[in-house]
Motif scaffolding. Structure first.
Motif, mmCIF file in Angstrom:
data_model
loop_
_atom_site.group_PDB
_atom_site.id
_atom_site.type_symbol
_atom_site.label_atom_id
_atom_site.label_comp_id
_atom_site.label_asym_id
_atom_site.label_seq_id
_atom_site.Cartn_x
_atom_site.Cartn_y
_atom_site.Cartn_z
ATOM 1 N N ARG A 6 5.047 -7.170 -0.201
ATOM 2 C CA ARG A 6 3.590 -7.358 -0.293
ATOM 3 C C ARG A 6 2.919 -6.974 1.023
ATOM 4 N NH1 ARG A 6 -0.053 -10.390 -3.209
ATOM 5 N NH2 ARG A 6 -1.867 -11.150 -2.075
ATOM 6 N N PRO A 53 -4.973 -0.649 -0.901
ATOM 7 C CA PRO A 53 -3.542 -0.730 -1.233
ATOM 8 C C PRO A 53 -3.306 -0.400 -2.710
ATOM 9 C CG PRO A 53 -4.256 -2.665 0.004
ATOM 10 C CD PRO A 53 -5.492 -1.929 -0.392
ATOM 11 N N ILE A 98 -0.285 0.250 -6.089
ATOM 12 C CA ILE A 98 1.027 0.345 -6.711
ATOM 13 C C ILE A 98 0.944 1.475 -7.725
ATOM 14 C CG2 ILE A 98 1.607 -2.078 -6.345
ATOM 15 C CD1 ILE A 98 0.877 -2.670 -9.207
ATOM 16 N N THR A 122 2.760 -3.291 1.264
ATOM 17 C CA THR A 122 1.791 -2.729 0.320
ATOM 18 C C THR A 122 0.367 -2.926 0.813
ATOM 19 O OG1 THR A 122 3.308 -3.246 -1.498
ATOM 20 C CG2 THR A 122 1.042 -2.705 -2.087
ATOM 21 N N CYS A 143 4.372 2.032 -1.308
ATOM 22 C CA CYS A 143 3.778 1.950 -2.643
ATOM 23 C C CYS A 143 4.871 1.581 -3.645
ATOM 24 C CB CYS A 143 3.144 3.285 -3.018
ATOM 25 S SG CYS A 143 2.406 3.295 -4.664
ATOM 26 N N PHE A 171 1.957 -8.029 -5.410
ATOM 27 C CA PHE A 171 1.854 -7.059 -4.317
ATOM 28 C C PHE A 171 0.435 -6.685 -3.906
ATOM 29 C CE2 PHE A 171 6.063 -5.713 -6.247
ATOM 30 C CZ PHE A 171 6.813 -6.410 -5.308
#
Length: 688
Positions: free
Chosen positions: A245, A128, A130, A248, A254, A277
Motif C-alpha cells: 500500500r 496512485p 492499480i 502504491t 502498481c 492499496f
C-alpha cells in the motif's frame, strides 16, 4: 447514507482506452457491492453508468459519471470516465479530484494509445493506481505480454498480485498470490459466489516464484519485511499489504489484477485491492491554495473542522438548472449554506446537496472533507472554480484544459431555432471547457470548435434532442494557430475622449516567438513592484490574453509567444483602465503584424493496428498524407504503426484504412503538436 470515517473513503476513477471494459467493470462493481440488483450490459445499451441516449446508442462512455457504493465498510465514490480522446476533458477533471484510479488494460490489445494518455493525466496529478487486465477469456489473451506492455509503455513498476488460471476460453479464475489461494467464481449466480481453494499442484511452482516477486516489492517499503525476507521467514498477506500500500500510494509501484468483467470473474478481488492499496483522503499530502488576490501558498489539510475549501470539477445543465459537482477538500458544506467563489469572487448558495448514482440523486443534508457531491443553486460557478468559506477565501489550482482542434460551421434551420440557438450553445460551453463558439469575422457564420468530429457530432445531437433545435452542419475544418517568425518591440499610446472623458494608456511591448508547445507567456512589471493599481494590472493582462485569443489576420488564436510588458507609464488621475486595455490590445495587434505571422497546423499522433500482410499499403497511405512513421511493433498477428500526420489529412481516414486492410485495420489518434502549415493550408487561411 451514514458518513464514514475519512480513513474509510476511497475516491477512485476507472480509466483506460476506449472499449477496454471500463463501464462493464463499473457495472460489476455496483452489482457486487449491492448498489444495483441487475447488471446492464454496454452492448445492450442498459449499463447504469452510460445513461445518456448517445452513450446507449453508440456503446461508448461520453461523460464522466459518478456513483457511490460500499465494500468492506468503505464508501467508494466511483467515477467512470470516457476512453475516447474527444472527451479527454472528462478524464482531466476527474483525475484532478480523485485520490486513486483503476487502469483497465485489455488482455488482447495490451496498452493502447488512450491508456497512455490517461495514464499521463494521472501522473500529472500524482494519482496512485492499480491495474486490472480485463478480457482474459478472449482469444489472444496474454497476461505476461500485457505486463511487459504496461512496464514498457507506461513506465511503471508492475507488481502482479494475481496469476490467471487458464486462458482464453479456458480461463476459470485467478490465483491470489498474497493469500496463496485459488479463487473461483460461480457461473450459477453470475459470479456472486466466490470460492477460495488451495492452489493445485500444477500451479504451485509458478505461484511460489510469482509470490516471491511480490515479497521483494513489499520489502522495498518495509524494513521488517526486508529483514524477514532475507532470513527466509514466511511473510503473511497481513504484513505484505501495508508495505505494498505504501508503495502504491507513493506511485512507486502498481499492483496488477486480472479477470474477465463480462464473464463476472475477478471483480471482487479487485474491490479488495481498492480498499487495501488505494489511498483514503487522509493518505495523501494536503492540497495547496492561494488567496484570491495572490500571495503565499497555504496547505489545506483534509479536516472537517477547517474552513470550507472545495473544487468545482464539473457543471451540468439539468432541466434548465445547474448541477455543480464538488470535491470537498476541507470543512463541511450544508444545504442552504452561503459560500464564496474564490475564482470569480462572487457569493453563491448551495441550495441542495446530493450523492450521485449516475444521473439519479440521493439528497443529503451535509457533506464533509473527502467527499464528492453534487450541488444545486450555484449560478455563477464554472469548471475549475474554488468554493470556500466567505471568511477564508482561497483559490485552488485549476484544471489543464486541452485546446480544441476541429471546427464546423452551424446554421439554425428555422427562425425559432435561430432565436434559441445562442442560449443553448452558451449552456453547452459552460458545461464543457473544450467546446468553443465564435463568429467568423468574414462570413458571419457561427463556428463550433471541439476536440474532434465525434465531439461535435455529440454536441449537435444534443442540440436536437435536449433543446429541440434543428441545425445544419458544414464540413469539418482544422482549427489552426498563428504565431510570429521574428521578435518585435512596439510602444503604443492610446488617448481618446469617450463619453466626455479622456481615456489614456501607454504600453511598451516586446513579443518573441517561443518553441512549439510553450503556449502564451505574459511577463513584465506586474505585481507589487508595478506602479499600476491592481485593477489596472488585471485589465492589462486580460487585454493581452484577449488579443492573443482573438488572433490576427487569419482569425486563428496565437500560440507559442512570450509577451513582455517592458514599460507601463502611470499618471495618477490621467491613466485609465479603459486606456490601458485599448493600448495593450492595439499595441499587440500592430506588433504582431510586424512580426511576420505564420500559420501552424495541428499534427496528430496515430497508432494504427493492421494485419501484417497489409502493413505496406498502410505505410504508403501515411506517406501520401505528409505523415512521418515513428515506430513499428508486432503484437500477435498484427503490426502496430506509430506515426504523426497533419490533422487536415485525416478526415475520412477510417474508410480508407478499412479499404486498404479489407476491414482488418483500426486506428486511434490524438493531438500531439502544432507545426508550420503546408502551402495549401496557408493559402486556405489567407496568410501565404
Amino acid at each position: 447514507m451514514i458518513t464514514p470515517l475519512l480513513a474509510r473513503i476511497r475516491n477512485i476513477g476507472i480509466i483506460s482506452h476506449i472499449d477496454a471494459g471500463k463501464t462493464t467493470v463499473s457495472e460489476r462493481i455496483l452489482y457486487y457491492t449491492g448498489e444495483i440488483h441487475k447488471m446492464g450490459e454496454v452492448h445492450d445499451g442498459e449499463a447504469v453508468m452510460d445513461w445518456m441516449p448517445q452513450e446507449q446508442e453508440r456503446g461508448i462512455t461520453i461523460t464522466a459519471t459518478a456513483n457511490s457504493c460500499t465494500w468492506r465498510d468503505c464508501r467508494i465514490n466511483l467515477i467512470d470516465t470516457p476512453g475516447h480522446i474527444d472527451f479527454t476533458i472528462e478524464v482531466e477533471r476527474s483525475m484532478r479530484v480523485l485520490d486513486g484510479g483503476i487502469a483497465i488494460v485489455s488482455a488482447v490489445e495490451g496498452v493502447q494509445p488512450q491508456t497512455e494518455s490517461v495514464w499521463r493525466q494521472a501522473d500529472r496529478y500524482r494519482v496512485p493506481r492499480i491495474c486490472f487486465v480485463n478480457k482474459m477469456d478472449r482469444i489472444g489473451a496474454d497476461f505476461a505480454a500485457v505486463l511487459s506492455s504496461i512496464e514498457s509503455r507506461l513506465k511503471v513498476r508492475v507488481v502482479p498480485v494475481q496469476l490467471p488460471v487458464g486462458s482464453e476460453a479456458g480461463f476459470i479464475g485467478v490465483i491470489d498470490l498474497l493469500a496463496e489461494e485459488l479463487v473461483l467464481f460461480s457461473e450459477a449466480d453470475r459470479g456472486m459466489t466466490v470460492e477460495r481453494l488451495p492452489i493445485s499442484l500444477e500451479y504451485e511452482k509458478e505461484a511460489a516464484a510469482a509470490r516471491n516477486l511480490v515479497v521483494e516489492a513489499a520489502a522495498d517499503f518495509d524494513d521488517r519485511v526486508l529483514a524477514d525476507y532475507l532470513a527466509g521467514v514466511k511473510i503473511s498477506a497481513e504484513r505484505l499489504i501495508p508495505a505494498l500500500r505504501q508503495g502504491t500510494v507513493s506511485c512507486s509501484i502498481c499492483p496488477v489484477y486480472c479477470g474477465s468483467a463480462l464473464r463476472n470473474k475477478g471483480v471482487q478481488p479487485l474491490l479488495d485491492g481498492v480498499v487495501d492499496f488505494l489511498p483514503s483522503p487522509l493518505d495523501l499530502p494536503p492540497v495547496t491554495a492561494r488567496p484570491p488576490g495572490g500571495g503565499e501558498t497555504v496547505a489545506v489539510p483534509c479536516d472537517p473542522a477547517s474552513p470550507l475549501v472545495a473544487l468545482a470539477f464539473k457543471v451540468l445543465a439539468e432541466e434548465g438548472r445547474r448541477l455543480t459537482y464538488l470535491r470537498i477538500y476541507a470543512g463541511k458544506l450544508s444545504s442552504g449554506a452561503a459560500v464564496f467563489n474564490g475564482s470569480s469572487k462572487v457569493l453563491e448558495r448551495a441550495d441542495r446537496l446530493f450523492h450521485m448514482h449516475a444521473h439519479k440523486r440521493e439528497q443529503i443534508g451535509e457533506a464533509t472533507a473527502g467527499d464528492i457531491v453534487a450541488v444545486t443553486g450555484m449560478k455563477h460557478t464554472l469548471t475549475g472554480d474554488t468554493i470556500c468559506a466567505p471568511s477564508h477565501p482561497l483559490v485552488l489550482e485549476g484544471l489543464t484544459v486541452p485546446e480544441p482542434v476541429v471546427s464546423v460551421a452551424v446554421e439554425a434551420k428555422g427562425a425559432e431555432d435561430r432565436e434559441r440557438l445562442p442560449e443553448a450553445l452558451e449552456t453547452l460551453q459552460w458545461e464543457d471547457p473544450t467546446f468553443r463558439v465564435h463568429e467568423d469575422r468574414e462570413t458571419g457564420e457561427t463556428i463550433l470548435t471541439g476536440m474532434g468530429e465525434l465531439h461535435l457530432e455529440i454536441v449537435t445531437d444534443r442540440l436536437k434532442r435536449e433543446y429541440g433545435i434543428g441545425v445544419k452542419i458544414g464540413p469539418p475544418r482544422v482549427m489552426c494557430r498563428e504565431t510570429l517568425r521574428r521578435p518585435v518591440t512596439r510602444r503604443e499610446l492610446f488617448a481618446q475622449e469617450v463619453n466626455g472623458r479622456l481615456q489614456k494608456g501607454e504600453v511598451l511591448l516586446s513579443i518573441r516567438p517561443l518553441p512549439r508547445g510553450e503556449g502564451i507567456r505574459i511577463i513584465g512589471p506586474l505585481g507589487e513592484s508595478s506602479p499600476l493599481p491592481l485593477e489596472m494590472q488585471t485589465a492589462l493582462e486580460e487585454s493581452l490574453r484577449s488579443a492573443c485569443a482573438s488572433g490576427g489576420r487569419t482569425g486563428y488564436p496565437y500560440a507559442d509567444l512570450e509577451v513582455e510588458v517592458v514599460e507601463v507609464p502611470f499618471e495618477p488621475g490621467i491613466t485609465t483602465e479603459m486606456g490601458i486595455r485599448a493600448a495593450a490590445h492595439r499595441g499587440f495587434a500592430r506588433a504582431a503584424e510586424e512580426g511576420a505571422p505564420i500559420v501552424l497546423e495541428p499534427v496528430m499522433a496515430l497508432e494504427i493496428i493492421t494485419p501484417a500482410e497489409y502493413a505496406g499499403r498502410v505505410l504508403g497511405q501515411i506517406q501520401q498524407k505528409r505523415g512521418r512513421v515513428e515506430g513499428l511493433a508486432v503484437w500477435s498477428e498484427n503490426q502496430i504503426i506509430s506515426a504523426q500526420v497533419p490533422l487536415v489529412e485525416m478526415f475520412g481516414y477510417m474508410t480508407e484504412l478499412r479499404s486498404a486492410t479489407r476491414g482488418g485495420g483500426s486506428f486511434t489518434m490524438q493531438f500531439d503538436h502544432f507545426q508550420e502549415a503546408s502551402a495549401e493550408v496557408r493559402k486556405g487561411s489567407g496568410l501565404v
